[in-house]
Design an enzyme around this catalytic site. Structure first.
Site, PDB file in Angstrom:
ATOM      1  N   ILE A   1      27.693  -0.203 -26.059  1.00  0.00           N
ATOM      2  CA  ILE A   1      27.092   0.359 -27.265  1.00  0.00           C
ATOM      3  C   ILE A   1      26.277  -0.764 -27.907  1.00  0.00           C
ATOM      4  O   ILE A   1      26.824  -1.785 -28.310  1.00  0.00           O
ATOM      5  CB  ILE A   1      28.194   0.864 -28.234  1.00  0.00           C
ATOM      6  CG1 ILE A   1      29.116   1.894 -27.549  1.00  0.00           C
ATOM      7  CG2 ILE A   1      27.564   1.422 -29.504  1.00  0.00           C
ATOM      8  CD1 ILE A   1      28.457   3.166 -27.088  1.00  0.00           C
TER       9      ILE A   1
ATOM     10  N   THR B   1      23.859   2.913 -35.170  1.00  0.00           N
ATOM     11  CA  THR B   1      22.882   3.878 -34.663  1.00  0.00           C
ATOM     12  C   THR B   1      23.546   4.816 -33.647  1.00  0.00           C
ATOM     13  O   THR B   1      23.190   5.986 -33.562  1.00  0.00           O
ATOM     14  CB  THR B   1      21.665   3.174 -34.035  1.00  0.00           C
ATOM     15  OG1 THR B   1      22.106   2.270 -33.028  1.00  0.00           O
ATOM     16  CG2 THR B   1      20.862   2.414 -35.079  1.00  0.00           C
TER      17      THR B   1
ATOM     18  N   ASN C   1      24.621  -0.778 -30.715  1.00  0.00           N
ATOM     19  CA  ASN C   1      24.697  -0.845 -32.176  1.00  0.00           C
ATOM     20  C   ASN C   1      25.590   0.307 -32.608  1.00  0.00           C
ATOM     21  O   ASN C   1      25.247   1.473 -32.416  1.00  0.00           O
ATOM     22  CB  ASN C   1      23.263  -0.705 -32.733  1.00  0.00           C
ATOM     23  CG  ASN C   1      23.205  -0.697 -34.248  1.00  0.00           C
ATOM     24  OD1 ASN C   1      24.103  -0.199 -34.922  1.00  0.00           O
ATOM     25  ND2 ASN C   1      22.131  -1.243 -34.782  1.00  0.00           N
TER      26      ASN C   1
ATOM     27  N   GLY D   1      13.704   8.412 -33.985  1.00  0.00           N
ATOM     28  CA  GLY D   1      14.869   8.559 -34.852  1.00  0.00           C
ATOM     29  C   GLY D   1      16.124   7.962 -34.250  1.00  0.00           C
ATOM     30  O   GLY D   1      17.165   7.895 -34.894  1.00  0.00           O
ATOM     31  N   THR D   2      16.014   7.491 -33.010  1.00  0.00           N
ATOM     32  CA  THR D   2      17.184   6.984 -32.314  1.00  0.00           C
ATOM     33  C   THR D   2      17.565   5.571 -32.729  1.00  0.00           C
ATOM     34  O   THR D   2      18.706   5.163 -32.556  1.00  0.00           O
ATOM     35  CB  THR D   2      16.909   6.952 -30.810  1.00  0.00           C
ATOM     36  OG1 THR D   2      15.690   6.216 -30.604  1.00  0.00           O
ATOM     37  CG2 THR D   2      16.736   8.341 -30.248  1.00  0.00           C
TER      38      THR D   2
ATOM     39  N   GLU E   1      21.775  12.421 -26.421  1.00  0.00           N
ATOM     40  CA  GLU E   1      21.964  13.852 -26.173  1.00  0.00           C
ATOM     41  C   GLU E   1      23.432  14.225 -25.963  1.00  0.00           C
ATOM     42  O   GLU E   1      23.792  15.398 -26.002  1.00  0.00           O
ATOM     43  CB  GLU E   1      21.117  14.271 -24.960  1.00  0.00           C
ATOM     44  CG  GLU E   1      19.638  14.147 -25.308  1.00  0.00           C
ATOM     45  CD  GLU E   1      18.712  14.272 -24.119  1.00  0.00           C
ATOM     46  OE1 GLU E   1      18.319  15.397 -23.826  1.00  0.00           O
ATOM     47  OE2 GLU E   1      18.360  13.246 -23.512  1.00  0.00           O
TER      48      GLU E   1
HETATM   49 MO1  MOS Z   1      15.158  15.069 -24.695  1.00  0.00          MO
HETATM   50  S1  MOS Z   1      15.405  17.087 -24.750  1.00  0.00           S
HETATM   51  O1  MOS Z   1      15.368  14.730 -23.070  1.00  0.00           O
HETATM   52  O2  MOS Z   1      13.655  14.784 -25.368  1.00  0.00           O
END
Ligand code: MOS
Length: 760
Positions: A649, A654, A651, A470-471, A725
């Protein structure tokens, strides 16, 4: 440009739409359990209704006799299978079908396999068991737990960071905060359910399972089944949300593999939402004591962070977030201690920013408390105590743009208009509160391999066993290749999520963009070198005799600085080839020389954060407005602003999406999410999306993400700091601080619910 596609600043890539966006929104991107297979059988798990004790009797006869049931795998059927070794690729050392002891709620007791999902489900209902139940310890405060020091209990956490004489410095500090905080247990609820599909062809096993770590899974399952590594393939083309839960392999995978081997038929097991709460990992609850001392003018003098984290009886899962909190500001003396509390729960695991989200909450709350004691603006207090070096080790940061993030975010938010007095701002029935906090995440990068192929027609294929969770990693890897090879993004195909491709690290710790892009960059440079060599050596060519260092790849041609150029297909002709394929291995500074071999063997080696010669971290500043209803105490969040600096960065679209998602989850951890554990029997109470609260669109109005321009050539060749994260760190504290500003009530535990504000 729409807000979803922020215009790139310096050192930022184009907001290209995801190359797999259409596939995803149309449902065509296949998740592992969507892949159609011939002669598929369906497995359904049977899980325990007790959390501690022994299965005294299990009767499988009714299940086996049910129409359409093919087999039941239960106690005694896992002979020849080794128990998992607990580590980064396995969620637990528990092998649930080896012994009849029950160690946690919802532990797997059987897998019923049927011709259809319905037949297997009916069979699962017909499994009868009796138990001898023992009292179970549910949580950190329960009786019967065992508390141990985290330092040394896990290779992930060697020691408690310390510097100077904390006790003396704290005793001498004229202004102090000494407070306790708590965060809740949370369960991953990615929209894609957990699943495993196993297919044997002779002695070759293919596992289709959503995972953030195909090579890690390959090694882990080979070890458990005691088969050769090369006999296993793991396929995970798209993952519908992982957030850490699909990083380590759970006990289910080996059970499904055994079932498929015994039936000599592909078996697919999709875990239902309720069983997902007990058969996978979760974010464990934590408790904290913070002591922060300062001078009257706000200079920090002493900081201590003591943390307690819950783990299982059998595994020492530790996040140890003091590794980050002790390095955040210019503290003076530093002390820390982390303890693990062992209870009758399944082993917890990674959830988005595993250490930082729970550990930054108490720190960033305490700073706000100190700011009120000092009668000082909390942004100014952080600015005053900013540092360019690690207060624990004295090492410098490669780059640190925290104050710049506060400057941009506070301006965009309108912070200067804030009246700091709690309860001072009101709009009709709503008390308005503004709060802020710091976001931080260690920059990780790992050894990786990749293959890049450039054809004479200008098309490119990038292959890497990274994972699209999803990243947008497929898109940014393609962008890197397009940029280096001078072709349009549309010409690049990005293939991932399969152990047939060269290995990439676990897609965890926000390392993927940095690791994969650094490797793709290296492979592309190999292709460029070959092309440039051919161009300058081609006798009659327009670039003959030029220096290779003077050449570039642009718009499907090799070009020199004086304007001379040769079309790609002509360079290929001179080369006498139809394509160039480069396989590259990238090993970051600080990683062992065998790091790529280790990757082939299933072990990711991530470096960065506090570990190297310099500290590598990405930073952010988040501002939140809450509105608390004076009559009902309902808490709403109309707007959030976050500014982040994360190196290059790749993109902006995203990146914004990742950071926005992180902030929304951060808000959710502050106000909504909590996995409730029944204190009487250590069983989960709210095991579904009706009772486990997650945010929806109506829970937020505006989320503004600002991407600072930051250049950091030291972190890795791509200059990228991971941000998957980063966004959800600190949001919880910003919300709690805003709640205090709105109401004057300091809530030191999460989630904050309206019942916490009834007396405010
Ligand atoms: Mo992430 S919690 O390091 O998949």
């Amino acid at each position: 440009m729409p807000v979803a596609a922020p215009p790139p600043r310096k050192n930022q890539g184009q907001p290209a739409a995801r190359i797999d966006g259409r596939l995803k929104v149309t449902g065509e991107a296949p998740y592992s359990a969507d892949i159609s297979l011939n002669n598929l059988a369906f497995g359904v798990l049977v899980t325990s209704p007790i959390s501690r004790g022994t299965v005294t009797d299990i009767d499988l006869s009714h299940a086996k006799a049910a129409p359409g049931v093919l087999d039941v795998i239960s106690y005694g059927d896992m002979t020849g299978v080794k128990a998992p070794a607990y580590g980064n690729s396995t969620s637990t050392s528990l092998a649930p079908l080896r012994e009849k002891s029950i160690m946690h709620d919802g532990q797997i007791m059987a897998l019923v396999v049927g011709d259809t999902f319905e037949a297997a489900s009916r069979g699962a209902e017909l499994v009868r068991a009796s138990y001898s139940e023992k009292p179970a310890s549910a949580t950190i405060e329960s009786e019967g737990t065992e508390t141990i020091s985290a330092a040394g209990a896990s290779p992930m956490y060697p020691e408690d960071p310390k510097a100077g004489d904390f006790e003396t410095a704290f005793a001498g500090a004229p202004v102090k905060v000494d407070a306790e905080y708590a965060t809740a247990s949370e369960t991953h609820n990615p929209i894609e359910l957990f699943s495993t599909t196993c297919v044997w062809r002779d002695d070759q096993l293919t596992v289709y399972e959503p995972t953030q770590n195909v090579y890690g899974f390959k090694a882990a399952i080979a070890k458990q089944l005691q088969i050769d590594l090369e006999k296993v393939r793991v396929v995970s083309p798209y993952v519908g949300g992982g957030f850490g839960s699909k990083g380590p392999m759970t006990p289910r995978t080996a059970i499904v593999a055994v079932a498929a081997r015994r039936l000599n038929r592909p078996v697919r097991c999709v875990v239902n939402r309720m069983q997902g709460f007990t058969t996978a990992t979760y974010r464990a609850e934590t408790r904290h004591r913070i002591r922060l001392g300062a001078t009257h003018d706000g200079k920090f003098a002493a900081f201590s962070h003591e943390g307690k984290e819950l783990t299982s009886r059998i595994d020492n899962y530790v996040v140890g977030g003091v590794d980050t909190t002790t390095r955040m500001y210019d503290y003076g003396a530093v002390s820390s201690k982390v303890q693990l509390v062992k209870a009758d729960r399944q082993t917890p695991g990674y959830m988005r920013s595993p250490p930082e989200t729970p550990y930054m909450f108490p720190l960033e709350s305490a700073i706000d408390e100190l700011a009120y004691q000092l009668d000082m603006d909390p942004v100014e207090l952080r600015r005053l105590n900013d540092t360019k070096t690690d207060p624990v080790s004295g090492k410098p940061f490669t780059s640190r743009s925290l104050v710049a993030c506060y400057d941009e975010a506070s301006k965009a938010f309108g912070w200067s208009r804030r009246n700091p007095k709690p309860g001072s701002t009101r709009d009709g029935d709503w008390l308005i509160g503004w709060g802020c906090a710091t976001a931080v995440y260690p920059t990780h990068v790992g050894a990786a391999a990749a293959r890049v192929r450039l054809s004479a027609d200008g098309t490119v294929v990038v292959q890497s066993a990274s994972h699209e969770i999803g990243t947008g990693v497929r898109t940014v890897a393609a962008q890197m290749a397009a940029e280096r090879l001078g072709v349009d993004l549309e010409a690049v195909k990005s293939e991932m999520g399969d152990t047939e491709f060269p290995p990439a690290p676990v897609s965890g710790g926000s390392n993927s963009t940095a690791s994969v892009c650094s490797t793709v960059l290296k492979a592309c440079d190999g292709i460029r070198a070959k092309l440039f060599e051919a161009a300058v050596k081609s006798n009659a060519g327009p670039l003959a005799g030029k220096k290779v260092t003077d050449l570039n790849l642009k718009n499907g041609a090799v070009a020199a600085s004086d304007g001379a150029s040769q079309k790609l297909k002509d360079v290929f002709k001179a080369l006498g080839a139809g394509m160039i394929e480069e396989y590259a291995e990238f090993i970051p500074d600080g990683a062992p020389p065998n790091a790529v071999q280790a990757l082939y063997d299933g072990k990711s080696t991530l470096v960065g954060g506090s570990k190297g010669k310099k500290l590598m971290y990405a930073f952010g500043a988040e501002f939140v407005e809450v509105r608390v209803n004076v009559r009902t105490r309902e808490i709403r969040v109309p707007r959030m602003v976050g500014a982040f600096a994360a190196g290059r960065i790749m993109n902006t679209r995203t990146a914004r999406s990742q950071l926005m998602g992180g902030m929304i989850w951060g808000m959710s951890s502050a106000l909504l999410e909590e996995t409730q554990v029944d204190s009487r029997n250590a069983r989960y109470v709210n095991r579904d999306l009706q009772d486990y609260l997650v945010p929806v669109n109506a829970d937020l109005r505006d989320v503004d993400v600002i991407l600072l321009s930051e250049v950091d050539d030291e972190v890795n060749p791509a200059g990228v700091k991971g941000l998957g994260e980063l966004g959800n760190v600190g949001t919880n504290a910003a919300v709690a601080n805003a709640v205090y500003h709105a109401t004057g009530k300091r809530v030191r535990h999460l989630p904050i619910r309206l019942e916490d504000l009834l007396e405010a």
